[in-house]
Design an enzyme around this catalytic site. Structure first.
Site, PDB file in Angstrom:
ATOM      1  CE  LYS A  85      -4.011   1.593   2.619  1.00 54.45           C
ATOM      2  NZ  LYS A  85      -5.037   1.386   3.735  1.00 54.45           N
ATOM      3  CB  SER A 159      -8.332   2.183   2.892  1.00 55.13           C
ATOM      4  OG  SER A 159      -7.531   1.751   3.853  1.00 55.13           O
ATOM      5  CB  SER A 183      -8.487  -0.557   5.480  1.00 52.56           C
ATOM      6  OG  SER A 183      -9.341   0.307   5.533  1.00 52.56           O
TER       7      SER A 183
END
Lengths: 478, 73
Positions: A85, A159, A183
């Site tokens: 990420k 996310s 997430s």
């Protein structure tokens, strides 16, 4: 559409890839090349990468191969390509944080990236994410939406949207994400891979973009329980740069996965809240997974969850997240509010309206509510079994609500079964358990006592032996 | 259920904190979410024990997690 993987070496498990590199049965360059070739084909379809470090990854692979040829003892992830990420900091490299209002390049190195580097892993690139990690759907107006590899009309969730999609599409062997309300677990669930949110304090958040210091938990994506165990063994543990981290010793997770039997294990099914509102299709997959666990020797028991509190954990978690996010984003919002998308702008500012005593009380209640949950639930079972996402994976269009009034409702449905465990700080693991009628994955979630990651992984590893859900891969078009 | 937080009050509070970009519509959204937050905490918090609830820092919460941990395997 699903099939057994035909992805060649990129389809191997992380554990198999690491072992093959160490034994010099395959080179790190072959692994990196295979992943890069797949990224080239898949990126236009799913948009899971923000940046691809092709040149750097190949150079790192050649160094890794040369070190082995020179007789160096390999680290546990020597030559294994990963991607993370885009919010784990490396000095001098701008992390977009999924935003057009990202800060300049940091000077700090994420503790988790440093530990992966030291273990020999190779970083292939950075991954798509919701803007500032505030969004459970995978929409991103700035980077472009990340799309579900099983069907790009559907959401990849967020996310950590790129993590689930990338690992499912066999573009990397594992990934770091962050989980503040689901997430990691939600993108893992909708992509058909495993996603672990460890206990609060098990992993360091140093050098990871903060959203809420009370709820943020770094997490991991992988395709098997053994892969997760390997990754967790490398990254877990006390960090002097993060006072939240625990001094508890880090178990040798791969060594305690067990032989596949679950005799004597009590699997709890919550009597209320978590199984309410779950669709018939997801319920079928959940119930089938429970039968499989029984077949492995586990005893399935109905357990009570604290009746009054359960309905409130998610909202209490939101109090912490929004108050702390408003403190973090306040200065940037004052100067650059219009650089935020409408939904994230409102969510990042919600804490402006939450009274300080309410925030303090939500924090103060947490230890007592945790103790109540642990004593009520884990006196009667060893692990709790519940949905990760209680509905079939929705489409991008169905969830594209921007900052409109229905946004709170849409978000609440997605995080209903995940956010409670950020408030409670408990470890939670999302495990694929089938497909719904729309052809997209469904998962169950295992929750354990604090620091019970090894037990969750042991249950998932046993379940994998009976089923092939984690060996199925989305199929390339054309 | 307590009275909802007034959107106009949120608007003024946001402006006082330098958030001139917050308009009436945004203030309504924030007020709706903040009202839920206030009511949730009120529903869970036993009034008489509020002063006895200590241990709110992240490190103290981690200590609670460590105390409640079982065998790791």
């Amino acid at each position: 559409m699903s099939s057994r993987t035909d992805a060649g070496v990129a389809g191997w498990s992380l554990a198999d890839a690491a072992q093959a590199v160490a034994a010099r049965q395959v080179s790190a360059r072959e692994l990196v090349t295979a992943c890069l070739q797949r990224i080239e084909r898949w990126q236009p379809r799913i948009n899971s990468f923000v940046a691809v470090f092709a040149h750097g990854a190949l150079a790192a692979a050649d160094r890794a191969d040369a070190e082995l040829a020179a007789g160096r003892t390999p680290g546990p992830l020597h030559g294994v390509p990963l991607a993370h990420k885009d919010m784990f900091y490396r000095p001098g490299r701008v992390s977009t944080l999924g935003s057009r209002a990202a800060p300049p390049a940091p000077t700090t190195l994420s503790t988790l990236l440093r530990r992966l580097d030291e273990a020999g892993a190779i970083e292939l690139g950075t991954l798509n994410m919701a803007e500032f990690a505030l969004g459970p759907t995978g929409h991103n107006e700035f980077l472009g939406h990340c799309r579900n590899p099983w069907n790009p009309a559907h959401i990849a969730c967020g996310s950590s949207s790129g993590g689930g999609a990338t690992v499912a599409a066999r573009l990397a062997y594992g990934s770091l994400g962050s989980d503040t309300g689901g997430s990691v677990r939600l993108p893992a669930s909708v992509s058909g891979v495993l996603g672990l949110k460890p206990t609060y304090g098990r992993l360091s958040g140093h050098g990871m973009m903060p959203l809420s210091h009370s709820a943020d938990t770094p997490g991991l994506f992988a395709r098997t329980a053994r892969d997760l165990a390997l990754l967790l063994r490398v990254v877990a543990g006390r960090d002097p740069f993060d006072a939240r981290t625990s001094r508890r010793p880090v178990p040798d997770y791969p060594a305690v996965l067990g032989d596949g039997g679950l005799r004597g294990l009590r699997v709890g099914v919550p009597r209320s809240y978590f199984r309410e509102g779950v669709s018939a299709e997801v319920t079928r997959a959940l119930d089938a997974s429970l039968r499989a666990l029984e077949g492995l020797g586990a005893e399935v028991v109905a357990v009570p969850v604290p009746a009054t509190s359960s309905a409130h954990y998610t909202e209490l978690s939101r109090v912490l997240v929004y108050a702390e996010a408003a403190a973090i984003h306040g200065p940037r919002l004052r100067e650059r509010a219009m650089d935020y998308s409408p939904q994230v702008r409102v969510r990042a500012a919600t804490g402006l309206g939450i009274p300080a005593p309410v925030y303090a009380q939500a924090l103060q209640l947490r230890p007592a509510l945790l103790e109540e949950f642990v004593q009520t639930v884990f006196a009667r079972c060893d692990v709790l079994h519940l949905p990760t996402l209680g509905i079939p994976v929705p489409t991008l269009e169905e969830t594209d609500v921007g900052g409109s009034a229905v946004m709170w409702e849409k978000i609440a449905v997605l995080v209903r079964c995940t956010a409670p465990f950020n408030y409670l700080g408990l470890p939670a693991l999302s495990v694929p358990c089938g497909f719904t009628d729309n052809g997209l994955p469904a998962s169950f979630q295992l929750v354990g006592r604090p620091f019970a990651e090894a037990m969750l992984l042991r249950v998932a590893a046993a379940y994998e032996q009976l089923t092939d859900w984690t060996r199925r891969a989305p199929v390339e078009e054309g | 259920m307590r009275a909802p937080i007034d959107a106009q009050a949120v608007l003024e509070l946001a402006r006082a904190q330098g958030h001139g970009w917050v308009d009436e519509e945004v203030a309504r959204r924030i007020a709706a979410a903040a009202s839920v937050a206030v009511n949730t905490v009120a529903a869970v918090l036993p009034p008489a024990t509020a002063a006895e609830l200590l241990g709110a820092s992240p490190a103290e919460f981690r200590d609670t997690l460590e105390r409640l941990a079982g065998d790791e395997a």
